[in-house]
Design an enzyme around this catalytic site. Structure first.
Site, PDB file in Angstrom:
ATOM      1  N   GLY A  39       0.792  -1.223   0.000  1.00  0.00           N
ATOM      2  CA  GLY A  39       0.000   0.000   0.000  1.00  0.00           C
ATOM      3  C   GLY A  39       0.825   1.274   0.000  1.00  0.00           C
ATOM      4  N   LYS A  50      10.892   7.598   5.406  1.00  0.00           N
ATOM      5  CA  LYS A  50      11.828   7.393   6.519  1.00  0.00           C
ATOM      6  C   LYS A  50      13.233   7.075   6.009  1.00  0.00           C
ATOM      7  CE  LYS A  50       8.902   8.679   8.115  1.00  0.00           C
ATOM      8  NZ  LYS A  50       7.481   8.999   7.859  1.00  0.00           N
ATOM      9  N   GLY A 114     -10.260  -4.326  -7.582  1.00  0.00           N
ATOM     10  CA  GLY A 114     -11.391  -5.076  -7.035  1.00  0.00           C
ATOM     11  C   GLY A 114     -12.658  -4.232  -7.030  1.00  0.00           C
ATOM     12  N   ASP A 313      -7.243   3.904   6.505  1.00  0.00           N
ATOM     13  CA  ASP A 313      -7.421   5.298   6.071  1.00  0.00           C
ATOM     14  C   ASP A 313      -8.786   5.558   5.442  1.00  0.00           C
ATOM     15  OD1 ASP A 313      -4.846   5.839   6.850  1.00  0.00           O
ATOM     16  OD2 ASP A 313      -4.168   6.571   4.892  1.00  0.00           O
ATOM     17  N   LEU A 320      -2.972   6.732  10.004  1.00  0.00           N
ATOM     18  CA  LEU A 320      -1.671   6.229  10.424  1.00  0.00           C
ATOM     19  C   LEU A 320      -1.593   4.737  10.137  1.00  0.00           C
ATOM     20  CD1 LEU A 320      -1.423   8.002  13.897  1.00  0.00           C
ATOM     21  CD2 LEU A 320      -0.059   8.524  11.857  1.00  0.00           C
ATOM     22  N   HIS A 445      20.297   4.153  32.938  1.00  0.00           N
ATOM     23  CA  HIS A 445      21.125   5.352  32.855  1.00  0.00           C
ATOM     24  C   HIS A 445      22.404   5.016  32.104  1.00  0.00           C
ATOM     25  CE1 HIS A 445      23.033   9.106  33.917  1.00  0.00           C
ATOM     26  NE2 HIS A 445      24.116   8.410  34.225  1.00  0.00           N
TER      27      HIS A 445
HETATM   28  C1  FAD Z   1       4.546  10.421   2.457  1.00  0.00           C
HETATM   29  C2  FAD Z   1       3.789   9.676   3.528  1.00  0.00           C
HETATM   30  C3  FAD Z   1       4.424   9.334   4.694  1.00  0.00           C
HETATM   31  C4  FAD Z   1       3.746   8.634   5.682  1.00  0.00           C
HETATM   32  N1  FAD Z   1       4.418   8.309   6.809  1.00  0.00           N
HETATM   33  C5  FAD Z   1       3.779   7.627   7.792  1.00  0.00           C
HETATM   34  C6  FAD Z   1       4.475   7.245   8.954  1.00  0.00           C
HETATM   35  O1  FAD Z   1       5.680   7.501   9.113  1.00  0.00           O
HETATM   36  N2  FAD Z   1       3.796   6.548   9.910  1.00  0.00           N
HETATM   37  C7  FAD Z   1       2.474   6.236   9.776  1.00  0.00           C
HETATM   38  O2  FAD Z   1       1.915   5.633  10.676  1.00  0.00           O
HETATM   39  N3  FAD Z   1       1.788   6.590   8.671  1.00  0.00           N
HETATM   40  C8  FAD Z   1       2.410   7.265   7.669  1.00  0.00           C
HETATM   41  N4  FAD Z   1       1.728   7.593   6.528  1.00  0.00           N
HETATM   42  C9  FAD Z   1       0.297   7.197   6.434  1.00  0.00           C
HETATM   43  C10 FAD Z   1       0.173   5.730   6.047  1.00  0.00           C
HETATM   44  O3  FAD Z   1       0.836   5.503   4.831  1.00  0.00           O
HETATM   45  C11 FAD Z   1      -1.292   5.347   5.939  1.00  0.00           C
HETATM   46  O4  FAD Z   1      -1.966   5.691   7.128  1.00  0.00           O
HETATM   47  C12 FAD Z   1      -1.445   3.852   5.710  1.00  0.00           C
HETATM   48  O5  FAD Z   1      -0.785   3.466   4.533  1.00  0.00           O
HETATM   49  C13 FAD Z   1      -2.924   3.457   5.626  1.00  0.00           C
HETATM   50  O6  FAD Z   1      -3.009   2.096   5.424  1.00  0.00           O
HETATM   51  P1  FAD Z   1      -4.253   1.436   4.676  1.00  0.00           P
HETATM   52  O7  FAD Z   1      -4.006  -0.028   4.719  1.00  0.00           O
HETATM   53  O8  FAD Z   1      -5.511   1.964   5.219  1.00  0.00           O
HETATM   54  O9  FAD Z   1      -4.188   1.964   3.168  1.00  0.00           O
HETATM   55  P2  FAD Z   1      -3.048   2.070   2.070  1.00  0.00           P
HETATM   56  O10 FAD Z   1      -1.710   1.884   2.630  1.00  0.00           O
HETATM   57  O11 FAD Z   1      -3.324   3.325   1.333  1.00  0.00           O
HETATM   58  O12 FAD Z   1      -3.316   0.827   1.129  1.00  0.00           O
HETATM   59  C14 FAD Z   1      -4.443   0.720   0.336  1.00  0.00           C
HETATM   60  C15 FAD Z   1      -4.161  -0.281  -0.754  1.00  0.00           C
HETATM   61  O13 FAD Z   1      -5.374  -0.579  -1.426  1.00  0.00           O
HETATM   62  C16 FAD Z   1      -5.122  -0.695  -2.803  1.00  0.00           C
HETATM   63  N5  FAD Z   1      -6.406  -0.490  -3.491  1.00  0.00           N
HETATM   64  C17 FAD Z   1      -7.195   0.603  -3.458  1.00  0.00           C
HETATM   65  N6  FAD Z   1      -8.341   0.397  -4.158  1.00  0.00           N
HETATM   66  C18 FAD Z   1      -8.261  -0.861  -4.636  1.00  0.00           C
HETATM   67  C19 FAD Z   1      -9.122  -1.664  -5.417  1.00  0.00           C
HETATM   68  N7  FAD Z   1     -10.338  -1.224  -5.824  1.00  0.00           N
HETATM   69  N8  FAD Z   1      -8.721  -2.903  -5.738  1.00  0.00           N
HETATM   70  C20 FAD Z   1      -7.517  -3.371  -5.325  1.00  0.00           C
HETATM   71  N9  FAD Z   1      -6.664  -2.657  -4.565  1.00  0.00           N
HETATM   72  C21 FAD Z   1      -7.036  -1.424  -4.227  1.00  0.00           C
HETATM   73  C22 FAD Z   1      -4.094   0.378  -3.056  1.00  0.00           C
HETATM   74  O14 FAD Z   1      -3.393   0.132  -4.257  1.00  0.00           O
HETATM   75  C23 FAD Z   1      -3.206   0.233  -1.822  1.00  0.00           C
HETATM   76  O15 FAD Z   1      -2.199  -0.703  -2.036  1.00  0.00           O
HETATM   77  C24 FAD Z   1       2.391   8.270   5.504  1.00  0.00           C
HETATM   78  C25 FAD Z   1       1.735   8.599   4.311  1.00  0.00           C
HETATM   79  C26 FAD Z   1       2.421   9.279   3.327  1.00  0.00           C
HETATM   80  C27 FAD Z   1       1.706   9.609   2.046  1.00  0.00           C
END
Ligand code: FAD
Length: 466
Positions: A39, A50, A114, A313, A320, A445
């Protein structure tokens, strides 16, 4: 035979949910539209950012602090292409790790977009247009989020970039304009400042890091300014003219007024992220959204349509990775008939700049708004022995404890390694510890963690080293 569970999306929410479900004996599959698993977080978020923060921090240290410790290496030279390769290899290792874990847990994977054709039925369209169908008893939507855009400003990922483009610039911009003083803007702004860019941050609100404890945000802004970042608060970017060699951004006071033009080589649009549900067909199956376009769920991550759940998200709550993971575990446990639960009061929040900023629990503003009486204990890193020898004395620890019960309600740290140290505070809040519990726990410490203990002592005014 149908699956017990199909998870759409393999970010930290989705892949963790699938693994937990498989551990609990559910026949599980995942659907991912991108070529790699992991993701946003692993591919274009947490991990690559990072990697660049780590490398650029060492680059800056080599130039500024090594000499003070008697290490003569000369002026460091930047090989940006090699730094990007280092970042890409880090991402590659991580996404391969997820592929390995899915396989190890015997989770099937479908590659393609999907779409929920009906409850219990998912259609997956692959890049070549082929459609596969998966039957399943339960569906978890874990499709994450996408970059929020500014009306009228087109992101080309070359000169006007989102975080994705800012993680892959081919050269260091002379001037980087960051739109939005949230976590992503400040982290990536820090990376490019360290690598040589002049960085100006424009923020709509009158403060940086909305939602973070104000005292912490103010101190952090001062530290970033000392490092060379400049801020224009209470201001908004209304347009960016990309016709010339330099970008020309129109910046107005947030309340409206005369626009000024700011020139920049690259503009990073970092005004937040929005839930991503494109192509999922949720309207057709009747899944309801909340007023912010997020998938609406109940306390058990269930949508209004039986058998369809959502996590990460794409639903409410902090965007996060570890929040998404926690929800993934809880949703899998609930689907498997167990009692999954997420404690939203104990989710840490970290900004991986230098110094780092980390918090868990409530801010002072939140406690005041809720009318909760609290005591404060504060301890600066200038009084911590390890911070002194490490030359990392910027920042402080602040502990907020209930005035009646002494229960820890919030912990806020600005300082080197704050992101690692906050884990202790998260455990304390999860277990309902008092500030005295922390104060009377032995801390090794010399470590920076002693500042947490001293801040806990300071709640009852007996810190030793102040
Ligand atoms: C630059 C940046 C830095 C970040 N740094 C941090 C950090 O240091 N620490 C932290 O906790 N969070 C960080 N985040 C936030 C973190 O990336 C997200 O909170 C996290 O990825 C959310 O996870 P998720 O599984 O909900 O969704 P996502 O990681 O967004 O994954 C969703 C997945 O679903 C797939 N998808 C979507 N629709 C479909 C579909 N219809 N069919 C098939 N696949 C699909 C996408 O391709 C993706 O792979 C950062 C975000 C960014 C942009």
């Amino acid at each position: 035979m149908p699956y017990d569970l199909v998870v759409i999306g393999t970010g930290p929410g989705g892949y963790v949910c699938a693994i937990r479900a498989a551990q609990l004996g559910l026949k599980t599959a995942v659907v991912e539209k991108e070529k790699t698993f992991g993701g946003t977080c692993l591919n274009i978020g947490c991990i690559p950012s990072k990697a660049l923060l780590h490398a650029s921090e060492l680059y800056e240290e080599a130039g500024h602090t090594f000499g003070k410790m008697g290490i003569r290496v000369g002026a460091p030279a930047l090989d940006l292409a090699a730094m990007m390769k280092f970042k890409d290899e880090g991402v590659d290792g991580n996404v391969k790790g997820v592929a390995f874990l899915l396989k190890k847990n015997k989770i099937d994977s479908f590659q393609g977009v999907g779409r929920i054709a009906a409850p219990g039925k998912i259609e997956v369209r692959s890049a070549d247009g082929k459609i596969e169908t998966a039957e399943t008893k339960n569906i978890v939507i874990a499709t994450g989020s996408d970059v929020a855009r500014l009306k009228g400003i087109e992101i080309d990922e070359q000169r006007i970039v989102s975080s994705t483009g800012a993680l892959a610039l081919a050269k260091v911009p002379e001037k980087l304009l960051v739109v939005g003083a949230g976590v992503i803007g400040l982290e990536l702004g820090s990376v490019w400042r360290r690598l040589g860019a002049q960085v100006e941050v424009v923020e709509f609100l009158d403060r940086i890091l909305p939602g973070m404890d104000l005292d912490v945000a103010r101190q952090f802004q001062r530290l970033l300014q000392r490092q060379g970042l400049t801020f224009r608060l209470s201001s908004k970017v209304t347009a960016i003219d990309a016709a010339g060699e330099k970008l020309k951004a129109s910046v107005e006071p947030a309340a409206g007024g005369t626009a000024e033009s700011i020139e920049a080589d690259v503009a990073l649009i970092a005004i937040g992220r929005v839930p991503y549900t494109q192509g999922l067909g949720l309207d057709a199956v009747g899944v309801k959204f909340d007023n912010k376009g997020r998938v609406a769920v109940d306390a058990h991550f269930a949508t209004n349509v039986p058998g369809i759940y959502a996590i990460g998200d794409v639903i409410a709550g902090p965007m996060l990775a570890h929040k998404a993971e926690d929800e993934g575990v809880a949703a899998a446990e609930i689907i498997a008939g167990r009692a999954g639960h997420v404690n939203y009061d104990a989710i840490p929040n970290v900004i991986y700049t230098f110094p780092e900023v980390a918090s868990v629990g409530r801010s002072e503003e939140e406690l005041k708004a809720a009318g909760i009486a609290y005591n404060t204990g504060r301890f600066p890193f200038t009084a911590n022995g390890r911070a002194k020898v490490n030359l990392t004395t910027d920042g402080f620890v602040k502990i907020l404890a209930d005035a009646k019960t002494d229960r820890v309600l919030g912990v806020h740290i600005v300082g080197a390694d704050a992101g690692t140290m906050i884990a202790e505070a998260a455990v304390a809040i999860e277990l309902g510890a008092s500030s005295e519990d922390i104060a009377r726990t032995s801390h090794a410490h010399p470590t920076l963690t002693e500042a947490i203990r001293e801040a806990a002592m300071a709640v009852e005014k007996w810190s030793i080293h102040m």
